[in-house]
Design a protein around this motif. Structure first.
Motif, PDB file in Angstrom:
ATOM      1  N   SER A   1     -24.512  -4.249  -9.964  1.00 25.42           N
ATOM      2  CA  SER A   1     -24.170  -5.654 -10.211  1.00 25.42           C
ATOM      3  C   SER A   1     -22.677  -5.877 -10.255  1.00 25.42           C
ATOM      4  N   ARG A   2     -21.942  -4.842 -10.633  1.00 22.97           N
ATOM      5  CA  ARG A   2     -20.481  -4.946 -10.656  1.00 22.97           C
ATOM      6  C   ARG A   2     -19.877  -3.753  -9.934  1.00 22.97           C
TER       7      ARG A   2
ATOM      8  N   ASP B   1     -19.247 -10.153  -5.502  1.00 18.67           N
ATOM      9  CA  ASP B   1     -20.495 -10.625  -6.076  1.00 18.67           C
ATOM     10  C   ASP B   1     -21.666  -9.860  -5.468  1.00 18.67           C
ATOM     11  N   ALA B   2     -22.512  -9.284  -6.327  1.00 14.95           N
ATOM     12  CA  ALA B   2     -23.584  -8.422  -5.831  1.00 14.95           C
ATOM     13  C   ALA B   2     -24.635  -9.171  -5.020  1.00 14.95           C
TER      14      ALA B   2
ATOM     15  N   ARG C   1     -25.377 -10.271   2.581  1.00 16.05           N
ATOM     16  CA  ARG C   1     -24.513  -9.912   3.705  1.00 16.05           C
ATOM     17  C   ARG C   1     -24.976  -8.625   4.381  1.00 16.05           C
ATOM     18  N   ARG C   2     -25.349  -7.635   3.564  1.00 16.14           N
ATOM     19  CA  ARG C   2     -25.768  -6.351   4.141  1.00 16.14           C
ATOM     20  C   ARG C   2     -27.054  -6.511   4.957  1.00 16.14           C
ATOM     21  N   VAL C   3     -28.018  -7.232   4.414  1.00 17.15           N
ATOM     22  CA  VAL C   3     -29.283  -7.400   5.136  1.00 17.15           C
ATOM     23  C   VAL C   3     -29.047  -8.131   6.453  1.00 17.15           C
ATOM     24  N   LEU C   4     -28.290  -9.216   6.409  1.00 18.15           N
ATOM     25  CA  LEU C   4     -28.019  -9.978   7.633  1.00 18.15           C
ATOM     26  C   LEU C   4     -27.294  -9.109   8.657  1.00 18.15           C
ATOM     27  N   GLU C   5     -26.322  -8.365   8.229  1.00 16.61           N
ATOM     28  CA  GLU C   5     -25.533  -7.550   9.146  1.00 16.61           C
ATOM     29  C   GLU C   5     -26.378  -6.435   9.758  1.00 16.61           C
TER      30      GLU C   5
ATOM     31  N   LEU D   1     -22.154 -19.830 -10.760  1.00 14.58           N
ATOM     32  CA  LEU D   1     -22.685 -20.468  -9.556  1.00 14.58           C
ATOM     33  C   LEU D   1     -21.570 -20.899  -8.616  1.00 14.58           C
ATOM     34  N   LYS D   2     -20.482 -21.351  -9.203  1.00 13.73           N
ATOM     35  CA  LYS D   2     -19.342 -21.751  -8.366  1.00 13.73           C
ATOM     36  C   LYS D   2     -18.810 -20.557  -7.585  1.00 13.73           C
ATOM     37  N   GLY D   3     -18.724 -19.416  -8.276  1.00 13.21           N
ATOM     38  CA  GLY D   3     -18.261 -18.215  -7.584  1.00 13.21           C
ATOM     39  C   GLY D   3     -19.261 -17.739  -6.542  1.00 13.21           C
ATOM     40  N   PHE D   4     -20.552 -17.855  -6.868  1.00  6.54           N
ATOM     41  CA  PHE D   4     -21.594 -17.419  -5.938  1.00  6.54           C
ATOM     42  C   PHE D   4     -21.600 -18.264  -4.670  1.00  6.54           C
ATOM     43  N   THR D   5     -21.588 -19.575  -4.817  1.00  4.78           N
ATOM     44  CA  THR D   5     -21.655 -20.453  -3.642  1.00  4.78           C
ATOM     45  C   THR D   5     -20.393 -20.377  -2.800  1.00  4.78           C
TER      46      THR D   5
END
Length: 1292
Positions: A37-38, A45-46, A52-56, A241-245
């Motif tokens: 998670s960190r 951000d995990a 990102r990893r799955v898409l890539e 949420l702000k950091g996530f989005t």
């Protein structure tokens, strides 16, 4: 909302340590991923990194980490997160201010006034979440002649917005931008809160949480905690949420993002708030196992078992999610819909201890750092180490992420070294005539104790609610549970264990299966009767429409939306409300349109509590509608399984020794394959142990279903086994706890059901206490005296089917309102009882000269109510209602006295006590069925002797320190009652034996009043003090008193004549006895020294409460303010409930500043409680410490004495003194102001001690220091056996 096509869908559980990702790919395949998670060196951000990893990897296109992720291929994202939970646990939320009705600035600090740990003298409780408090001079009260709820209201004080604005600007100027608003009765009339909220937002507060919006339910204290949590945590969630989005293009503008709430439903990201987010992570796991296990197991009820590193969560699913509406997390009680998840402090990281002959697991945890010993960071032995030592974890299958540089494998060497050291200590303890233990036997012993600790909450979740534990499936998930699943299922009689293929990431998988939920709720206060049905129907339809409209706006079609109506219902005059659904109960001519809620309520009430009240109206407190948008998502993909055989065989230790154990990789096993135990199945995220006599089978979906066989019976003998000693301690305690749960569920009175003024316990055939649940301290020793009196008095007159009722002081009673119900446990072929079970509950009225049966000026026992010595409440299985009714009404024969004023509640609560005892008797019988009578009684004796040993260790340790400091083995102390009566104590300690004589010679004579304390009260106070001074979790039983010789002069206030008045002795003198004992041992400064008994009533109503004060300081800690101390721990009625049910207005309930004694460590402050009476009542006040002040220690200052004031009309103020009874007219006010605790200040050269010295002082007065290596250790286990044999000889 349809299932997305041709896109990637993600369900992500962001935990404290790991983030789990479940992805549904465009072609229908499924992927799972686990990452830290960190990991700031690699990603910000995990969840974003997981996506990102799955898409890539799946598209073959580059998705650079330093650029926002393209969302064009993302269908939806569902998340659960521990962000709110971690912020609450670590107290890292937003700086918050609380705005509250004037007079209640400390309401949330005081809370229920109960302390969380009964025997901890340092009352450690979490801090409140707010930083500042603004009191608002406004007031709304209930008219009480019945607004949207059915309650009529009176506006007594209008809101002064100008003053509020001034106060809010001051808060803003100090940098606080989050505001929680709690105004009394805003659950039903919210205009003042809305006005404050509007003003605060206009002034610039970034977060404004109103209690009327967050959770509009009656009860100010839990609603206040909830709104504070919302204000404290929601900004942190928004920040996350702000950091996530920000990690996605256009901030996820066109992606459907949903978050899991504590109730198991999903909600849009923008509506995700702090008060509904606490169980966001665990809720996904419950949904996951509920949907996968329940359907696969032919709709057999399921127990969810989620074993983590520091704790284990258990829950139940039987076709419907089981919700609670009040639950406590990190010391904060939240009033919001939450899944019913029970947590026990036993996990993979739980530490292992050997204390005074017992194996102890937890509650302390090694945490993530340093972690278990095998992590190579200097950590202690844990459950994980025990599994490793037994060969159940194989280091070669773990990644090399351990050690200081996080590049080494698990260390079996470190684990083995630590276990050898502990085994040596245990073998030194064991007597020479007892077989020594191997390292493996020690590790196995800890595993068995840990398993029993985890079984207890499962029993509470099933047996205590009337469910048969053995008829459940155990659904295991989480990383550590698979190693314990077979053993736990076998202990509970379960035959099936189900482990889903995604068990290691089941919380994430559950998010993909969950429904989108919209809930609305509003208060009601209508009776459920035909006259109210039209209004109920109208309001239900309005709330249902709101749910449907909201879900339609989120893209669901009408066919995907379902609504379920709940009514929060209770019997009038009771405090136990049930949230009832009418599912399965269609509407009829005698019900509202939403369903036959009366039938649903009465059937549920009967199942939960064992009785109904047919002649009592049913009240609807709240209307709740839960709307679900069915996602339509199902898991249909079946992974292809290989056909490889087992890996090389390893050695694994079980009860019979080492066995060859096959090792399999889960991913390589074919569907339908069966594996006979012993075997180990290894997955990327978990290890499953298939024990001997068990079989594992892979289902068509690739899940593991284990059939649990019975273990080859290895008969347990009557010789002492230290592992079994710990297990039996858990089992006996579990029986007492389950008795308490049954009593609370089946009782009807506020005193027992809400204030929890009761105790339950198990006793041996001689009447000696074996185990009791941690209920009310003043009941502890006294109940033993009561049972032993019946053994002496009735002897062989007791028959199976008999139940005894007793409350007389000469028969071990504390005071008359405490009715003790005793049930002998018989065994076929044995003529006399083999055990006893008993429950003691405080009844609000049993007659006497004043309502409430707590008369302040009684001078004889007859004035205090109905008296029972050895009354057969049940004969031959028949409840003697007529006879007990006659006895309860008998006090009316005495001048100025009345019979009971609440016969219905008396009878109902007595039946509840009988039911609790019946449950205890049944559980004792089951224990005997499992082990045999001789074994169970043998371990009963060993447990009592173990408590004796712990007390002897404590006395030896104290004597050694006392001799070194003063050269004397005697201590003495004295204190006084308000009337000047002395209580004197002299203690002589025998250091060699670890025994002591407690001599109360010199104590004052019996008094003309009711502060006389029966002998049983002094024994209760003594056993409580000894348990506190031991300083560790030991079984509390008669063994604690075995090393003690108690001398109490007959005719004294501590051993009065047979008919002396005693009602104050239980609640007042008991506290003074505790003060005297602790003063002699210099353990801590005195607490307020009183239970502050307030009762009032009339011909129609009766009310009783005890009021908190300040706790004494000690070496290394300040006293807690506004808390119950020592011999009581009852809750106080919530302000809104009090005003709703009784003719009073609570004008103030706050701390009394400066009332605690000064010192290096300050005593806690007392409280101020002001009541305005609205009708004619008779008020009774029974208090102490109004003349004498509690003492300080080691130079600490005394505290302030308490004060009882009566405010009459035209400003006249009267000092009521400590004890009085007075008739009041409407408009009169009572101010009860208990004193504070006392200070602690070291004198002489120790007044400026360093921090290490301070910590040493704290340790030295938590008297027990653990296991000492000396020549006496070999004798101690023999002492347990010898003491048991001597006790057995006496019985025979």
């Amino acid at each position: 909302m349809a299932e997305t096509k041709g896109k990637f869908d993600f369900a992500i559980d962001r935990g404290g340590t790991f983030t789990d990702v479940f992805a549904r790919l465009p072609d229908g395949r499924e992927r799972v991923l686990k990452l830290l998670s960190r990991d700031p060196q690699n990603y910000k951000d995990a969840p974003t990194e997981g996506i990102r990893r799955v898409l890539e990897e799946e598209t073959g296109k580059a998705y650079p980490r330093d650029q926002p992720v393209d969302t064009s291929l993302i269908g939806w994202i569902r998340m659960g997160t521990t962000v709110a939970t971690n912020a609450l646990l670590e107290r890292e939320g937003e700086r918050t201010a609380l705005l509250v009705t004037k007079g209640f600035k400390d309401l949330l600090h005081i809370g229920t006034q109960a302390r969380p740990k009964l025997f901890d003298l340092e009352v450690a409780m979490p801090d409140v979440l707010y930083e500042e408090v603004i009191e608002v001079d406004e007031r709304v009260v209930l008219r009480q002649d019945g607004c949207s709820t059915g309650d009529s209201l009176e506006l007594w004080k209008e809101l002064d917005l100008e003053q509020v604005e001034k106060d809010l600007r001051g808060v803003l100027s100090r940098g606080i931008t989050s505001l929680a608003v709690l105004l009394l009765h805003s659950y039903t009339w919210s205009e003042h809160e809305k006005a404050v909220g509007s003003l605060a937002r206009r002034l610039g507060f970034s977060q404004v949480s109103l209690s009327s919006e967050v959770m509009p339910m009656v009860r100010a204290v839990p609603r206040g905690y909830t709104v504070c949590a919302d204000a404290y945590l929601t900004p942190k969630i928004h920040q996350y949420l702000k950091g996530f989005t920000s990690g996605f293009k256009d901030g996820l503008k066109d992606v459907d993002v949903l978050f899991m709430q504590s109730d198991g439903g999903l909600t849009p990201m923008e509506q995700f708030c702090g008060s509904r987010a606490i169980l966001s992570g665990p809720a996904g796991g419950v949904v996951g196992y509920a949907i996968t296990s329940y359907s696969q197991m032919e709709k057999k009820p399921v127990i969810g078992f989620d074993m983590g590193g520091t704790s284990t969560d258990v829950s139940r699913y039987a076709g419907q999610y089981e919700h609670v509406f009040e639950a406590t997390t990190a010391g904060v009680t939240l009033q919001a819909p939450q899944l019913d998840i029970n947590t026990v402090a036993a996990g993979g990281g739980s530490r292992l201890f050997f204390r005074s002959g017992m194996f102890v697991v937890g509650p302390e945890s090694a945490g993530a750092h340093p972690g278990p010993a095998c992590y190579r960071k200097g950590g202690p032995l844990t459950v994980t180490d025990a599994n490793l030592a037994l060969g159940r974890l194989i280091p070669s299958f773990f990644p090399k992420i351990f050690g200081p540089k996080e590049n080494e494998p698990l260390s079996l060497e470190e684990t083995t070294k630590h276990f050898h050291q502990l085994t040596e200590e245990i073998n030194v303890f064991l007597s020479s005539n007892q077989s020594q233990m191997s390292m493996e036997e020690v590790a196995m012993g800890f595993i068995r104790v840990a398993n029993e600790a985890m079984c207890r909450p499962i029993r509470a979740l099933t047996q205590a609610k009337g469910h048969d534990t053995s008829q459940h499936v155990l659904a295991c998930f989480g990383g550590a549970g698979g190693q314990h699943a077979c053993a736990i299922a076998r202990s509970l009689g379960m035959k099936t264990v189900f482990i889903h293929k995604y068990s290691g990431v089941l919380s994430a998988y559950g998010l993909a299966l969950a429904d989108v939920v919209e809930e609305v709720q509003e208060p009601c206060s209508l009776q459920y009767e035909p006259a109210s049905f039209s209004e109920l129907d109208q309001r239900v339809e309005q709330l249902s429409k709101r749910c449907r409209d909201t879900l339609c706006a989120r893209g669901f079609t009408s066919g995907q939306i379902t609504t379920e109506v709940f009514l929060h219902m209770r019997y009038e005059g009771t405090d136990c409300a049930l949230m009832v659904t009418a599912a399965g109960y269609p509407s009829n001519a005698r019900s509202c349109r939403a369903g036959d809620f009366r039938s649903a309520f009465t059937k549920r009430y009967l199942k939960e509590f064992g009785f109904t009240i047919p002649d009592r109206p049913i009240v609807v407190d709240d209307i709740r509608v839960r709307g679900c948008g069915k996602s339509g998502i199902t898991s249909v993909y079946k992974a292809e399984m290989g056909h490889r055989q087992a890996k090389p065989i390893t050695k694994c230790y079980f009860e019979g020794g080492y066995l060859d154990t096959s090792v399999y990789l889960w991913e390589e096993l074919p569907c339908g394959h069966s594996i006979q135990g012993p075997a180990i199945i290894i997955d990327k995220n978990s290890t499953i142990l298939v024990e001997p006599c068990c079989e594992a089978r892979l289902t068509e979906g690739g899940d593991v279903c284990m059939t649990v066989g019975s273990d080859p019976h290895c008969a347990l003998g009557t010789e002492l086994n230290t592992v079994q000693l710990s297990i039996f301690s858990h089992r006996f305690m579990s029986i007492a706890e389950q008795m308490g749960r049954v009593l609370q569920r089946t009782s009807i009175s506020t005193n027992i059901k809400e204030r929890l003024d009761f105790s339950c316990a198990v006793f041996g055939p001689d009447g000696g206490l074996v185990s009791n649940a941690p209920h009310i301290p003043v009941h502890l020793g006294a109940m033993q005296e009561t049972v032993q009196y019946q053994v002496r008095s009735l002897g062989n007159k007791l028959k199976e089917g008999d139940v005894i009722l007793s409350n007389h002081p000469c028969a071990g009673g504390s005071h008359l309102p405490d009715l003790t119900v005793i049930t002998p446990v018989f065994r076929k072929g044995v003529s006399s009882p083999v055990f006893f079970v008993a429950s003691r509950g405080h009844h609000a009225d049993i007659g006497g000269i004043t309502p409430g049966s707590m008369p302040p000026h009684s001078t004889s026992l007859q004035q205090e109510g109905a008296v029972f010595t050895s009354f057969k409440l049940v004969t031959g299985g028949v409840f003697q209602e007529e006879a007990v009714t006659e006895a309860l009404m008998a006090p009316a024969q005495y001048p100025g006295c009345s019979g009971t004023r609440n016969l219905h509640d008396n009878l109902s609560d007595l039946r509840a006590q009988v039911a609790a005892n019946q449950r205890g008797s049944q559980l004792v019988g089951e224990l005997i069925d499992s082990y045999g009578l001789a074994v169970v009684q043998a371990y009963m004796g060993y447990i009592q002797s173990n408590a004796e040993l712990a007390v002897r260790d404590m006395l030896r340790d104290f004597a050694r320190r006392r001799r070194q400091e003063t050269g004397s083995l005697e201590v003495e102390s004295e204190d006084f009652m308000d009337d000047g009566t002395p209580i004197r104590l002299r203690v002589q300690i025998n250091e060699e034996e670890g025994s002591a004589v407690f001599d109360f010679t010199g104590t004052g004579t019996e008094v003309w009043g009711n502060c006389n304390a029966p002998r049983a009260i002094t024994l209760s106070a003594l056993i409580y003090c000894l348990r506190c001074m031991v300083g560790q979790d030991i079984p509390l039983n008669q063994g604690c008193l075995a090393p003690i010789n108690v001398i109490i002069p007959p005719g004294s206030i501590l051993q009065p004549s047979q008919n002396a008045a005693v009602v104050g002795g239980n609640v007042l003198t008991s506290q003074r006895v505790v003060d005297v004992i602790f003063k002699a041992f210099e353990v801590c400064a005195a607490s307020q020294g009183c239970m502050n008994n307030i009762s009032f009533g009339s011909e129609k109503i009766g009310y009783y409460e005890t009021v908190a004060g300040g706790a004494g300081a000690g070496p290394g800690w300040n006293g807690r303010s506004g808390v119950h101390t020592h011999m009581t721990n009852t809750r106080i009625t919530d302000p809104e409930i009090l005003e709703k049910r009784y003719p009073v207005v609570l004008e103030q309930f706050s701390l009394r500043p400066g009332s605690g004694g000064a010192g290096k460590y300050r005593g806690g402050d007392g409280v101020i409680r002001k009541l305005l009476f609205r009708n004619k009542v008779v008020l009774s006040v029974l208090t102490e410490r109004r003349s004498t002040r509690p003492y300080g220690l080691r130079g600490g200052d005394d505290g302030v004495a308490g004060l009882n004031l009566l405010h009459r009309a035209k400003g006249r103020v009267l000092n009521l003194g400590a004890k009085t009874s007075v008739s009041l007219e409407p408009g009169v006010r009572l101010c009860c102001a208990p004193g504070g605790g006392l200070g602690w200040r070291w004198g002489g050269s120790r007044s400026h001690e360093s921090e290490p010295e301070r910590q040493n002082d704290r340790r030295s007065y938590s008297v027990h220091k653990g296991l000492e290596r000396n020549d006496n250790m070999r004798k101690q286990c023999r002492q347990i056996s010898d003491a048991f044999k001597a006790r057995t000889a006496q019985l025979s």
